[in-house]
Design an enzyme around this catalytic site. Sequence first.
Site, PDB file in Angstrom:
ATOM      1  CE  LYS A  40      -6.877 -27.399 -26.670  1.00 55.25           C
ATOM      2  NZ  LYS A  40      -5.768 -26.708 -26.153  1.00 55.25           N
ATOM      3  CG  ASN A  89     -14.039 -33.006 -18.315  1.00 57.27           C
ATOM      4  OD1 ASN A  89     -13.565 -33.628 -17.357  1.00 57.27           O
ATOM      5  ND2 ASN A  89     -13.572 -33.153 -19.556  1.00 57.27           N
ATOM      6  CE1 TYR A 153      -5.937 -28.930 -12.929  1.00 54.29           C
ATOM      7  CE2 TYR A 153      -5.232 -29.899 -10.851  1.00 54.29           C
ATOM      8  CZ  TYR A 153      -5.999 -29.953 -11.999  1.00 54.29           C
ATOM      9  OH  TYR A 153      -6.846 -31.019 -12.215  1.00 54.29           O
ATOM     10  CB  ILE A 186      -9.098 -40.199 -13.154  1.00 52.57           C
ATOM     11  CG1 ILE A 186      -9.817 -39.653 -11.899  1.00 52.57           C
ATOM     12  CG2 ILE A 186     -10.046 -40.995 -14.053  1.00 52.57           C
ATOM     13  CD1 ILE A 186     -10.408 -40.674 -10.972  1.00 52.57           C
ATOM     14  CB  THR A 188      -7.380 -39.266 -18.326  1.00 50.03           C
ATOM     15  OG1 THR A 188      -6.363 -38.404 -17.790  1.00 50.03           O
ATOM     16  CG2 THR A 188      -8.522 -39.417 -17.332  1.00 50.03           C
TER      17      THR A 188
HETATM   18  N1  LIG Z   1      -7.022 -37.346 -14.735  1.00 53.06           N
HETATM   19  C1  LIG Z   1      -6.984 -37.045 -13.442  1.00 53.06           C
HETATM   20  O1  LIG Z   1      -6.341 -37.754 -12.635  1.00 53.06           O
HETATM   21  C2  LIG Z   1      -7.735 -35.853 -12.906  1.00 53.06           C
HETATM   22  C3  LIG Z   1      -7.792 -35.673 -11.520  1.00 53.06           C
HETATM   23  C4  LIG Z   1      -8.477 -34.580 -11.015  1.00 53.06           C
HETATM   24  C5  LIG Z   1      -9.108 -33.701 -11.869  1.00 53.06           C
HETATM   25  N2  LIG Z   1      -9.042 -33.887 -13.215  1.00 53.06           N
HETATM   26  C6  LIG Z   1      -9.720 -32.913 -14.070  1.00 53.06           C
HETATM   27  O2  LIG Z   1     -10.599 -33.599 -14.934  1.00 53.06           O
HETATM   28  C7  LIG Z   1     -10.725 -32.868 -16.157  1.00 53.06           C
HETATM   29  C8  LIG Z   1     -10.445 -33.785 -17.326  1.00 53.06           C
HETATM   30  O3  LIG Z   1      -9.126 -34.303 -17.175  1.00 53.06           O
HETATM   31  P1  LIG Z   1      -8.555 -35.486 -18.096  1.00 53.06           P
HETATM   32  O4  LIG Z   1      -7.488 -36.132 -17.299  1.00 53.06           O
HETATM   33  O5  LIG Z   1      -9.678 -36.289 -18.660  1.00 53.06           O
HETATM   34  O6  LIG Z   1      -7.845 -34.599 -19.251  1.00 53.06           O
HETATM   35  P2  LIG Z   1      -7.475 -34.921 -20.777  1.00 53.06           P
HETATM   36  O7  LIG Z   1      -6.388 -33.942 -21.121  1.00 53.06           O
HETATM   37  O8  LIG Z   1      -7.189 -36.349 -20.975  1.00 53.06           O
HETATM   38  O9  LIG Z   1      -8.799 -34.484 -21.561  1.00 53.06           O
HETATM   39  C9  LIG Z   1      -9.186 -33.125 -21.546  1.00 53.06           C
HETATM   40  C10 LIG Z   1      -9.885 -32.749 -22.849  1.00 53.06           C
HETATM   41  O10 LIG Z   1     -10.179 -31.326 -22.763  1.00 53.06           O
HETATM   42  C11 LIG Z   1      -9.863 -30.735 -24.013  1.00 53.06           C
HETATM   43  N3  LIG Z   1      -9.583 -29.310 -23.827  1.00 53.06           N
HETATM   44  C12 LIG Z   1      -8.453 -28.759 -23.303  1.00 53.06           C
HETATM   45  N4  LIG Z   1      -8.515 -27.429 -23.356  1.00 53.06           N
HETATM   46  C13 LIG Z   1      -9.715 -27.118 -23.896  1.00 53.06           C
HETATM   47  C14 LIG Z   1     -10.355 -25.899 -24.216  1.00 53.06           C
HETATM   48  N5  LIG Z   1      -9.756 -24.709 -23.998  1.00 53.06           N
HETATM   49  N6  LIG Z   1     -11.602 -25.937 -24.736  1.00 53.06           N
HETATM   50  C15 LIG Z   1     -12.207 -27.130 -24.982  1.00 53.06           C
HETATM   51  N7  LIG Z   1     -11.640 -28.315 -24.731  1.00 53.06           N
HETATM   52  C16 LIG Z   1     -10.407 -28.315 -24.198  1.00 53.06           C
HETATM   53  C17 LIG Z   1      -8.643 -31.517 -24.503  1.00 53.06           C
HETATM   54  O11 LIG Z   1      -8.444 -31.360 -25.901  1.00 53.06           O
HETATM   55  C18 LIG Z   1      -9.011 -32.934 -24.086  1.00 53.06           C
HETATM   56  O12 LIG Z   1      -9.761 -33.580 -25.082  1.00 53.06           O
HETATM   57  C19 LIG Z   1      -9.764 -31.681 -16.042  1.00 53.06           C
HETATM   58  O13 LIG Z   1     -10.466 -30.536 -15.602  1.00 53.06           O
HETATM   59  C20 LIG Z   1      -8.791 -32.132 -14.968  1.00 53.06           C
HETATM   60  O14 LIG Z   1      -8.212 -31.035 -14.307  1.00 53.06           O
HETATM   61  C21 LIG Z   1      -8.366 -34.942 -13.758  1.00 53.06           C
END
Ligand SMILES: NC(=O)c1ccc[n+]([C@@H]2O[C@H](COP(=O)([O-])OP(=O)(O)OC[C@H]3O[C@@H](n4cnc5c(N)ncnc54)[C@H](O)[C@@H]3O)[C@@H](O)[C@H]2O)c1
Length: 250
Positions: A40, A89, A153, A186, A188
Site C-alpha cells: 500500500k 503477509n 491481533y 523476527i 523487521t
Molecule cells: N516481525 C515479527 O516478529 C512477526 C512475528 C509474527 C508474525 N508477523 C507477521 O508477519 C507479517 C509481516 O510483518 P513485518 O514485521 O514484516 O511487518 P512490517 O510492518 O515491517 O511490513 C509490513 C508491510 O505490509 C504493508 N502493509 C500494511 N498494511 C497493508 C495493507 N492494508 N495493504 C497492503 N500492504 C500493507 C506495510 O506498508 C509494510 O510494508 C505480518 O502479518 C505480521 O503480523 C511478524
Amino acid sequence: MSDTTSQTRVAVITGAGRGIGEGCARAFLEQGFAVVIAEKESSLGLKLESELGLKARFIKTDVTNASSVEHLISQTIAKFGRIDVVINNAGRNKRTPLLEISQNDWEDGILLNLSSVFLMCRAAMPELIKTKGSIVNVSSLVGLQGQAEAVVYSAAKGGVIALSKTLALDFAPLGVRVNCICPGDIWTPQYSEWLTEQADGAAMLGSINARLPVGRLGTTLETAQAILFLATNGFANGVILTLDGGKSIG
Ligand SMILES: NC(=O)c1ccc[n+]([C@@H]2O[C@H](COP(=O)([O-])OP(=O)(O)OC[C@H]3O[C@@H](n4cnc5c(N)ncnc54)[C@H](O)[C@@H]3O)[C@@H](O)[C@H]2O)c1
C-alpha cells in the site's frame, strides 16, 4: 499485455515493501519466480521494484479493500499471465487492552489481519486452480498462544490458522495447497518500531534475546526460506509451521 514467458512462475506477495514480505520477494526472485510487490505504500513498493529489476512489479494494493485486491489479481494476470503462489503477509500487531478497544478498532484489526486473507484467497483461487499453485498465509505465534493485550491481533491470527486448514482441505482435491507460517520474534521494521515505543527498548531487546533458546531474533531471510519451502513442496498442505527459535517450547 503479458511480457514474461508463461513458463515463469509468479508469486504475489502482500506487504512486500519491507520486512518479511520484502524478504520473500528477494527469496522467490532468486528461485526464478517473477514477483508482484502488492504494497500500500508507493514509496516502498517503487523502491523495491526498481532495485529488483524486470521480473518484479509493484502493484499498489490495499489488502483491506476488495476492489483493490481484485485489481491486483487482474493486473498480475495482465502483466505476467499466471499466478503460482500467493503469500498473504500484510498485517500489524497493535496491542491494546480489551477495555480500551472500540468496535471500530476491533473491526479495523480484523479487516487488516484476517478479512484481507479471505479477500486475497477468494480473488486468487481461480488463477491458482489453473496453475495448481499454492498459498502461504502469514499468521503468528500469537495466533497459536495468545499474547498479553494483543486482543484483536491474536483473534485475527488464530482465525488465519483455522482458515488455512479449511482451505487446505477444500482445495487440495483441485490441486491447490494452502499452508500457514507462525513466526515468533523476527527482526523487521515493524518489530523495530515497536521496540522504539518501549521505555527502554535496548534493554528489552537484550532480555528478549536472552529468553529465546537460540539467543537471537529470526531474520526476514530465514522466514522467507521457510515460506518458500511451504510454497513449493508438493506434499506440504495444511501445515501450520512454527518458526520461533524454540520460544514456544522453552
Ligand atoms: N516481525 C515479527 O516478529 C512477526 C512475528 C509474527 C508474525 N508477523 C507477521 O508477519 C507479517 C509481516 O510483518 P513485518 O514485521 O514484516 O511487518 P512490517 O510492518 O515491517 O511490513 C509490513 C508491510 O505490509 C504493508 N502493509 C500494511 N498494511 C497493508 C495493507 N492494508 N495493504 C497492503 N500492504 C500493507 C506495510 O506498508 C509494510 O510494508 C505480518 O502479518 C505480521 O503480523 C511478524
